[in-house]
Design an enzyme around this catalytic site. Structure first.
Site, PDB file in Angstrom:
ATOM      1  N   SER A 149       1.139  -1.382   0.138  1.00 37.88           N
ATOM      2  CA  SER A 149       0.463  -0.327  -0.359  1.00 37.88           C
ATOM      3  C   SER A 149       0.849   1.004   0.272  1.00 37.88           C
ATOM      4  O   SER A 149       1.686   1.039  -1.086  1.00 37.88           O
ATOM      5  CB  SER A 149      -1.282   0.142   0.719  1.00 37.88           C
ATOM      6  OG  SER A 149      -2.118   0.711   1.364  1.00 37.88           O
ATOM      7  N   ASP A 320      -8.952  -4.791  -6.412  1.00 39.70           N
ATOM      8  CA  ASP A 320      -8.398  -3.693  -5.686  1.00 39.70           C
ATOM      9  C   ASP A 320      -9.154  -2.340  -6.691  1.00 39.70           C
ATOM     10  O   ASP A 320      -9.013  -1.898  -7.392  1.00 39.70           O
ATOM     11  CB  ASP A 320      -7.425  -3.374  -5.341  1.00 39.70           C
ATOM     12  CG  ASP A 320      -6.319  -2.585  -5.203  1.00 39.70           C
ATOM     13  OD1 ASP A 320      -7.375  -1.356  -4.843  1.00 39.70           O
ATOM     14  OD2 ASP A 320      -5.892  -2.892  -4.424  1.00 39.70           O
ATOM     15  N   HIS A 353      -8.151  -4.223  -1.565  1.00 40.98           N
ATOM     16  CA  HIS A 353      -7.073  -4.026  -1.232  1.00 40.98           C
ATOM     17  C   HIS A 353      -6.521  -4.572  -0.074  1.00 40.98           C
ATOM     18  O   HIS A 353      -5.082  -3.881   0.121  1.00 40.98           O
ATOM     19  CB  HIS A 353      -6.454  -1.474  -0.482  1.00 40.98           C
ATOM     20  CG  HIS A 353      -5.944  -1.573  -0.886  1.00 40.98           C
ATOM     21  ND1 HIS A 353      -4.773  -0.758  -1.733  1.00 40.98           N
ATOM     22  CD2 HIS A 353      -5.132  -1.037   0.204  1.00 40.98           C
ATOM     23  CE1 HIS A 353      -3.699  -0.588  -0.897  1.00 40.98           C
ATOM     24  NE2 HIS A 353      -4.218   0.200   0.008  1.00 40.98           N
TER      25      HIS A 353
END
Length: 374
Positions: A149, A320, A353
């Site tokens: 991330s 995502d 995600h």
């Protein structure tokens, strides 16, 4: 506001006058980290983990702190990131509120919290602070840097700004820059915090905390961290039990998915400093790997091609929506163009995600295989 520091946190002091990319400098700053596993005789088994926005340095339990960490299922003896083989350092990002210097920290020049006087924060500052930490611990070369991330962005910045610091790289759900959709979402999150009257231009305290703004920001975040497919499978249109509804409240939560978002929001409140959230959120939006390195038209591919890595593993998730898969494919293609031996994986996980935190059955094997072959 107080800082939120894990039990077994260690610290590295940054040099006085640590220069920030967008102007200003820090005096008396520090970076929080934790270490896992054992260093081998050759001192060549070091892995660095760079985190997302909200995690601390406590990625997993260890003898000094048995509390489960945020990546407990991935890191530890016999796990995909195997601490029987690797010595792992996880750093808390500069600007955070969980040990590293950030807006809630005391400014030595005034004796009061920085609050909004903290210098503008960039991903490059996070990367430079992490690189300084590694070198201050006595390591001139890492076996691997792992970033997920926001940490995937920080890892790319570190590799670009500190050539030769790592031989291998694992990038999970990362990107070379933010897309308009994710910028828009984070902008709304910041607006929710700033619009709360208790935010008071950053001058809140324990008793006057912008809880409504933080709750709304967290709910917006959770909506993008997961996927619509997961919401459908997990909740459908199921209602909350009557005793869980806010009786007498007009337009109060009625569906289970609303209760889920409220639960996560309440768990987040007072565990993260609002000003730190604002600074870290904005630095994600500002990051642009190509632009930061002076490439014409912000060509991140040219920067990626210059990274002198032996091997890399790049993982994306089909569902995502925050850092969608074509952004990880861009990283893989850029590294490959420069001669790096790259493996790109696109995983079909329901969790969007956040899948790297949850679906260890899918993420663990490729990570373990990549590290084992190093």
């Amino acid at each position: 506001m107080r800082e939120y520091i894990p039990l077994a946190t260690r610290f590295i002091d940054l040099p006085d006058g640590f220069t920030m990319r967008r102007g200003g400098s820090l005096r008396g700053a520090r970076i929080a980290y934790e270490a896992f596993g054992h260093l081998n005789t050759a001192r060549d088994n070091v892995i660095l983990i760079l985190t997302g926005l909200s995690p601390d340095s406590h990625a997993a339990s260890h003898p000094d702190d048995a509390t489960p960490g945020w990546w407990e299922a991935m890191l530890g003896p016999g796990k995909p990131i195997d601490t029987d083989r690797w010595y792992v350092i996880c750093v808390n990002p500069l600007g955070s509120c969980k040990g590293s210097t950030g807006p809630p920290s005391v400014d030595p020049n005034t004796g009061e919290s920085y609050r909004l006087d903290f210098p503008d924060l960039s991903i490059e500052d996070i990367a430079d602070a992490a690189a300084y930490t590694v070198r201050a611990l006595g390591f001139d070369e890492l076996a691997c840097v792992i970033g997920a991330s926001m940490g995937g962005m920080s890892a790319l910045a570190l590799l670009a700004r500190h050539p030769g610091l790592a031989r291998h790289h694992i990038n999970i759900s990362g990107a070379v820059h933010s897309l308009p959709f994710s910028i828009a979402v984070r902008s709304l999150q910041r607006e929710a915090i700033r619009s709360d009257p208790y935010w008071n231009r950053g001058r809140y305290d324990e008793e006057n905390y912008p809880r409504h703004g933080m709750a709304a920001a967290r709910k917006l975040g959770m909506m993008t961290y997961r996927s619509a497919r997961e919401w459908d499978v997990r909740f459908g249109r199921a209602r909350l039990a009557p005793e869980l509804r806010q009786q007498g409240t007009a337009f109060g939560p009625e569906f289970q998915v609303e209760g889920y978002l409220e639960c996560h929001a309440q768990r987040f409140l007072r565990r993260f400093d609002p000003n730190s959230y604002l600074y870290l959120s904005r630095c994600i939006d500002w990051f642009d790997l190509g632009e930061a390195h002076g490439e014409p038209d912000g060509d991140a591919g040219a920067v990626l091609a210059r990274l002198n890595l032996e091997r890399a593993l790049v993982i994306g998730v089909q569902t995502d929506i925050l850092f969608p898969p074509h952004q990880q494919r861009q990283i893989a293609e850029g590294l490959h163009a420069g001669g790096t031996d790259v493996q790109y994986l696109l995983l079909d996980c329901d969790e969007g995600h956040d899948a790297f935190l949850i679906d260890i059955d899918r993420f663990g094997p490729p990570v373990a295989k990549f590290l084992w072959a190093m």
